[in-house]
Design a protein around this motif. Structure first.
Motif, PDB file in Angstrom:
ATOM      1  N   ILE A  54       0.888  -1.169   0.000  1.00 43.23           N
ATOM      2  CA  ILE A  54       0.000   0.000   0.000  1.00 43.23           C
ATOM      3  C   ILE A  54       0.920   1.211   0.000  1.00 43.23           C
ATOM      4  O   ILE A  54       1.691   1.405   0.936  1.00 43.23           O
ATOM      5  CB  ILE A  54      -0.927  -0.001   1.221  1.00 43.23           C
ATOM      6  N   GLU A  55       0.874   2.012  -1.047  1.00 46.76           N
ATOM      7  CA  GLU A  55       1.922   3.007  -1.250  1.00 46.76           C
ATOM      8  C   GLU A  55       1.367   4.313  -1.805  1.00 46.76           C
ATOM      9  O   GLU A  55       0.425   4.307  -2.598  1.00 46.76           O
ATOM     10  CB  GLU A  55       2.977   2.435  -2.217  1.00 46.76           C
ATOM     11  N   HIS A  56       1.974   5.442  -1.366  1.00 42.24           N
ATOM     12  CA  HIS A  56       1.621   6.765  -1.886  1.00 42.24           C
ATOM     13  C   HIS A  56       2.720   7.341  -2.775  1.00 42.24           C
ATOM     14  O   HIS A  56       2.474   8.301  -3.509  1.00 42.24           O
ATOM     15  CB  HIS A  56       1.383   7.752  -0.729  1.00 42.24           C
ATOM     16  N   HIS A  57       3.927   6.796  -2.708  1.00 39.70           N
ATOM     17  CA  HIS A  57       5.071   7.384  -3.401  1.00 39.70           C
ATOM     18  C   HIS A  57       5.171   6.813  -4.824  1.00 39.70           C
ATOM     19  O   HIS A  57       5.627   5.673  -5.025  1.00 39.70           O
ATOM     20  CB  HIS A  57       6.363   7.111  -2.638  1.00 39.70           C
ATOM     21  N   ALA A  58       4.773   7.620  -5.793  1.00 39.96           N
ATOM     22  CA  ALA A  58       4.699   7.149  -7.180  1.00 39.96           C
ATOM     23  C   ALA A  58       6.063   6.767  -7.729  1.00 39.96           C
ATOM     24  O   ALA A  58       6.181   5.818  -8.517  1.00 39.96           O
ATOM     25  CB  ALA A  58       4.061   8.225  -8.056  1.00 39.96           C
ATOM     26  N   GLU A  59       7.120   7.494  -7.333  1.00 36.14           N
ATOM     27  CA  GLU A  59       8.438   7.199  -7.876  1.00 36.14           C
ATOM     28  C   GLU A  59       8.909   5.805  -7.469  1.00 36.14           C
ATOM     29  O   GLU A  59       9.589   5.116  -8.236  1.00 36.14           O
ATOM     30  CB  GLU A  59       9.452   8.251  -7.416  1.00 36.14           C
ATOM     31  N   LEU A  60       8.556   5.361  -6.271  1.00 41.62           N
ATOM     32  CA  LEU A  60       8.920   4.013  -5.836  1.00 41.62           C
ATOM     33  C   LEU A  60       8.086   2.964  -6.565  1.00 41.62           C
ATOM     34  O   LEU A  60       8.591   1.884  -6.895  1.00 41.62           O
ATOM     35  CB  LEU A  60       8.743   3.891  -4.324  1.00 41.62           C
ATOM     36  N   GLU A  75      -7.338  10.978 -14.388  1.00 46.79           N
ATOM     37  CA  GLU A  75      -8.165  10.133 -13.537  1.00 46.79           C
ATOM     38  C   GLU A  75      -7.560  10.007 -12.140  1.00 46.79           C
ATOM     39  O   GLU A  75      -8.274  10.083 -11.126  1.00 46.79           O
ATOM     40  CB  GLU A  75      -8.324   8.741 -14.152  1.00 46.79           C
ATOM     41  N   LEU A  76      -6.240   9.832 -12.075  1.00 48.17           N
ATOM     42  CA  LEU A  76      -5.586   9.707 -10.779  1.00 48.17           C
ATOM     43  C   LEU A  76      -5.757  10.975  -9.950  1.00 48.17           C
ATOM     44  O   LEU A  76      -6.104  10.923  -8.764  1.00 48.17           O
ATOM     45  CB  LEU A  76      -4.099   9.395 -10.966  1.00 48.17           C
ATOM     46  N   VAL A  77      -5.532  12.123 -10.580  1.00 45.51           N
ATOM     47  CA  VAL A  77      -5.630  13.385  -9.847  1.00 45.51           C
ATOM     48  C   VAL A  77      -7.066  13.646  -9.406  1.00 45.51           C
ATOM     49  O   VAL A  77      -7.301  14.217  -8.338  1.00 45.51           O
ATOM     50  CB  VAL A  77      -5.071  14.546 -10.694  1.00 45.51           C
ATOM     51  N   SER A  78      -8.028  13.210 -10.179  1.00 45.48           N
ATOM     52  CA  SER A  78      -9.429  13.371  -9.780  1.00 45.48           C
ATOM     53  C   SER A  78      -9.740  12.581  -8.508  1.00 45.48           C
ATOM     54  O   SER A  78     -10.712  12.880  -7.818  1.00 45.48           O
ATOM     55  CB  SER A  78     -10.366  12.934 -10.912  1.00 45.48           C
ATOM     56  N   HIS A  79      -8.889  11.595  -8.203  1.00 48.12           N
ATOM     57  CA  HIS A  79      -9.029  10.819  -6.971  1.00 48.12           C
ATOM     58  C   HIS A  79      -7.976  11.226  -5.940  1.00 48.12           C
ATOM     59  O   HIS A  79      -7.686  10.480  -5.006  1.00 48.12           O
ATOM     60  CB  HIS A  79      -8.909   9.320  -7.264  1.00 48.12           C
ATOM     61  N   ASN A  80      -7.409  12.422  -6.126  1.00 48.27           N
ATOM     62  CA  ASN A  80      -6.404  12.962  -5.191  1.00 48.27           C
ATOM     63  C   ASN A  80      -5.163  12.087  -5.093  1.00 48.27           C
ATOM     64  O   ASN A  80      -4.554  11.945  -4.033  1.00 48.27           O
ATOM     65  CB  ASN A  80      -7.006  13.168  -3.793  1.00 48.27           C
ATOM     66  N   ILE A  81      -4.764  11.489  -6.203  1.00 46.54           N
ATOM     67  CA  ILE A  81      -3.542  10.700  -6.282  1.00 46.54           C
ATOM     68  C   ILE A  81      -2.664  11.336  -7.352  1.00 46.54           C
ATOM     69  O   ILE A  81      -3.146  11.673  -8.442  1.00 46.54           O
ATOM     70  CB  ILE A  81      -3.851   9.238  -6.649  1.00 46.54           C
ATOM     71  N   TYR A  82      -1.383  11.503  -7.035  1.00 43.18           N
ATOM     72  CA  TYR A  82      -0.496  12.229  -7.933  1.00 43.18           C
ATOM     73  C   TYR A  82       0.596  11.327  -8.485  1.00 43.18           C
ATOM     74  O   TYR A  82       1.378  10.748  -7.731  1.00 43.18           O
ATOM     75  CB  TYR A  82       0.104  13.434  -7.212  1.00 43.18           C
ATOM     76  N   PRO A  83       0.645  11.175  -9.823  1.00 46.56           N
ATOM     77  CA  PRO A  83       1.700  10.393 -10.462  1.00 46.56           C
ATOM     78  C   PRO A  83       3.057  11.091 -10.292  1.00 46.56           C
ATOM     79  O   PRO A  83       3.132  12.193  -9.726  1.00 46.56           O
ATOM     80  CB  PRO A  83       1.283  10.382 -11.948  1.00 46.56           C
ATOM     81  N   PRO A  84       4.138  10.504 -10.803  1.00 47.33           N
ATOM     82  CA  PRO A  84       5.438  11.175 -10.730  1.00 47.33           C
ATOM     83  C   PRO A  84       5.386  12.575 -11.341  1.00 47.33           C
ATOM     84  O   PRO A  84       4.620  12.832 -12.278  1.00 47.33           O
ATOM     85  CB  PRO A  84       6.356  10.250 -11.539  1.00 47.33           C
ATOM     86  N   GLN A  85       6.190  13.475 -10.815  1.00 51.15           N
ATOM     87  CA  GLN A  85       6.195  14.855 -11.306  1.00 51.15           C
ATOM     88  C   GLN A  85       6.504  14.913 -12.793  1.00 51.15           C
ATOM     89  O   GLN A  85       5.951  15.747 -13.525  1.00 51.15           O
ATOM     90  CB  GLN A  85       7.212  15.678 -10.517  1.00 51.15           C
ATOM     91  N   ILE A  86       7.379  14.052 -13.273  1.00 54.08           N
ATOM     92  CA  ILE A  86       7.701  14.003 -14.707  1.00 54.08           C
ATOM     93  C   ILE A  86       6.446  13.685 -15.513  1.00 54.08           C
ATOM     94  O   ILE A  86       6.193  14.298 -16.569  1.00 54.08           O
ATOM     95  CB  ILE A  86       8.794  12.946 -14.961  1.00 54.08           C
ATOM     96  N   THR A  87       5.658  12.751 -15.037  1.00 50.14           N
ATOM     97  CA  THR A  87       4.435  12.354 -15.745  1.00 50.14           C
ATOM     98  C   THR A  87       3.424  13.493 -15.740  1.00 50.14           C
ATOM     99  O   THR A  87       2.759  13.762 -16.763  1.00 50.14           O
ATOM    100  CB  THR A  87       3.840  11.098 -15.093  1.00 50.14           C
ATOM    101  N   GLN A  88       3.299  14.178 -14.619  1.00 51.48           N
ATOM    102  CA  GLN A  88       2.384  15.324 -14.557  1.00 51.48           C
ATOM    103  C   GLN A  88       2.793  16.410 -15.556  1.00 51.48           C
ATOM    104  O   GLN A  88       1.956  16.983 -16.243  1.00 51.48           O
ATOM    105  CB  GLN A  88       2.391  15.906 -13.147  1.00 51.48           C
TER     106      GLN A  88
END
Length: 578
Positions: free
Chosen positions: A200-206, A237-250
């Motif tokens: 269960i993880e919040h850190h997208a880079e990992l 879709e991820l951001v609409s659920h308050n989840i943030y992909p890697p900064q590069i992807t954003q």
């Protein structure tokens, strides 16, 4: 051949007394040997779902349960938690509660011993070898660092040689170096021993670096399961659920523009370099530099530390040097981040300022008041200390009373007006009659910040203000830190969150082995690879990308990064930049 090892079929679950389902018709298949990340906002049902795999739900945590969970060929409803736990290892977010025995080897051997396995000691040694803890097998657990304790918790469940390992928030309290160490162990277990890993993880880079697939949850439902590349490319879709992909992807999604098609986006640093090298860079650096603040030394000194050292004695009566010859001054108006690896001395430093601990040598003064001779109560007029665990600050039965407590004790005139202002500034008005201990993690953090601000100190000290929070809640805490400027003169945080540091701090102090090894602004620190490496730190992804691309100056946010290219979208975006 792909073989399912976990199957969740139409599972719903409601805790006793609750109206809403925490799991709502969830369906999921996890295949043997997969490395899966489960993501979702706070309260989406991630931990509850994982507790159905080993029967904790509904056999230990009772409630209204519907559906079927199969692990291997076993219907979990037909087996006990003890039986299922032989094949499923579970490391909880509060992993220290799983450490039971006084020494490392004793603890690693504890579970197989309790199952009556004759080779329990050999299993413990094997688990320590896999997790890299053999060298400290005979040490006491209270002498370990946070990273070592987390690895020991993993070793404790590994000793049963389970087929499945579940780790809830593997790196929530770890510095970047130890976070990588934990994930390298998980990768080894997955690749060399064929173990199915679920995090269960919040850190997208990992997730990008170590996981194979991603499961998105929301409101107790499993929305989808996708390979990592596809999953993290679903930025909107991820951001609409308050989840943030890697900064590069954003950043790559932002450059496509609203309504543009972006089936797969760069998710790693190498992919980001290749992707953004196709864009034309601009040479105007005013945008990148406008937020960099250089404070003048004629500012008023708030805290001064001269030749400060701190020692403790362990249970063997041996002296342990925690801080060594610290010399520094903190000024009015600064936003200071103290960073470094686990055990560097960050928390000890801010506890010295609060007067919670006293220096062994040297002098700490707060507004010319020596902390050596002053009680914490007296220092409370100038200093507010906000604990890493917000619940340690809660005494009363409502948010409003928590904020009032100090003011009433000090007989502050017209304190009611200040309390209402604090409630409004920290978005707590609607929660003021709630018991703070029953709020969500993000709400508890806001209450703890409000309590600190209500004391009207000159300096506020925060220990890991974003620990154990999802990315969306972290963003709200950053906003709360900005709000603190209206109530205090100087803010000092001890943190592992380098993204928070890059976006918020005007001054960064790097610690290692109880000493200050660097002190400067963002550019000073992030340009010093030797310091970052020595302290076990990693610069935020967008900062590193800006340097690798040769931008005139490093940038610290996705928004600032995209402004460095000739293709610039309008200010009206579908999501925020982090």
């Amino acid at each position: 051949m792909v073989k399912p090892i976990i199957q969740v079929e139409d599972v719903s679950f409601t805790y006793p007394g609750a109206e809403d389902k925490v799991l709502n018709n969830a369906n999921l298949t996890v295949n043997e040997g997969e490395f899966v990340a489960i993501i979702g906002g706070n309260g989406s049902g991630k931990t509850t779902l994982c507790k159905t795999f080993n029967g904790l739900i509904p056999k230990f945590y009772v409630g209204d349960f519907e559906g079927k969970v199969t692990v291997g060929n076993r219907d979990t409803s037909q087996f006990s938690v003890a039986e299922l736990s032989q094949d499923i290892g579970y490391v909880y977010q509060d992993f220290e509660n799983q450490i039971m025995r006084p020494t490392v080897l004793d603890d690693a051997s504890f579970v197989p011993l309790n199952y009556g396995l004759a080779d329990y000691k050999e299993r413990g040694r094997w688990a320590l070898d896999v997790t890299g803890l053999t060298a400290i097998a005979n040490e006491f657990i209270w002498e370990l660092s946070g990273g070592q304790k987390h690895l020991l918790a993993i070793a404790g469940v590994l000793a049963m040689k389970p087929k499945i390992l579940i780790v809830d928030e593997p790196v929530a309290q770890l510095d970047p170096q130890h976070a990588e160490e934990v994930y390298r162990v998980l990768k080894k277990l997955n690749e060399q021993f064929g173990m199915t890993i679920i995090v269960i993880e919040h850190h997208a880079e990992l997730i990008v670096e170590y996981c194979q697939s991603v499961v998105l949850m929301d409101m107790g439902r499993i929305l989808w399961k996708e390979p990592v590349k596809i999953a993290l490319s679903k930025v909107d879709e991820l951001v609409s659920h308050n989840i943030y992909p890697p900064q590069i992807t954003q950043a790559a999604r932002l450059m496509v523009g609203e309504g543009g098609m972006a089936p797969e986006l760069p998710i790693t640093l190498e992919e980001g370099i290749a992707h953004f090298n196709t864009f034309s860079k601009i040479t105007n650096t005013s945008r990148a530099n406008k937020s960099e603040i250089h404070l003048k030394q004629d500012k008023k000194a708030i805290v001064n530390m001269e030749h400060v050292s701190l020692q403790f004695r362990n249970l063997k009566k041996q002296k342990k040097q925690v801080l060594n010859n610290i010399n520094t001054t903190f000024f009015e108006g600064e936003r200071i981040a103290i960073v470094g690896n686990n055990g560097a001395g960050k928390s000890s430093l801010i506890k010295l300022i609060a007067g919670i601990v006293k220096p062994h040598k040297g002098q700490v003064t707060v507004l010319n008041t020596s902390t050596t001779n002053a009680t914490p109560e007296r220092l409370g007029k100038y200093v507010s200390y906000v604990y890493q665990n917000p619940e340690e600050m809660f005494i009363e039965d409502s948010v409003k009373r928590e904020i009032e407590l100090f003011l009433k004790a000090r007989k502050v005139k017209d304190y009611e007006v200040l309390v209402e202002t604090i409630l409004k500034d920290f978005a707590l008005t609607d929660l003021k009659e709630r018991d703070a201990r029953l709020l969500s993690g993000g709400q508890k953090r806001r209450v703890s910040l409000a309590i600190g601000a209500a004391m009207q100190p000159s300096v506020i000290l925060l220990d890991e203000p974003t620990a154990n929070l999802d990315i969306a809640t972290k963003k709200h805490v950053v906003h709360m830190l900005e709000t603190l400027k209206e109530h205090v003169k100087t803010v000092i945080i001890a943190t592992h969150d380098m993204q928070l540091v890059s976006e918020w701090a005007t001054r960064i102090i790097v610690m290692h082995n109880g000493e200050i090894i660097a002190d400067g602004n963002r550019q000073d620190i992030f340009h010093n690879q030797l310091v970052l490496q020595k302290a076990g730190l990693m610069m935020p992804q967008i900062v590193e990308l800006s340097m690798k691309l040769g931008l005139p100056e490093p940038v610290y946010t996705v928004e600032d990064f995209c402004q460095q290219f000739t293709i610039i979208e309008s200010e009206d975006k579908a999501y925020e930049y982090i």
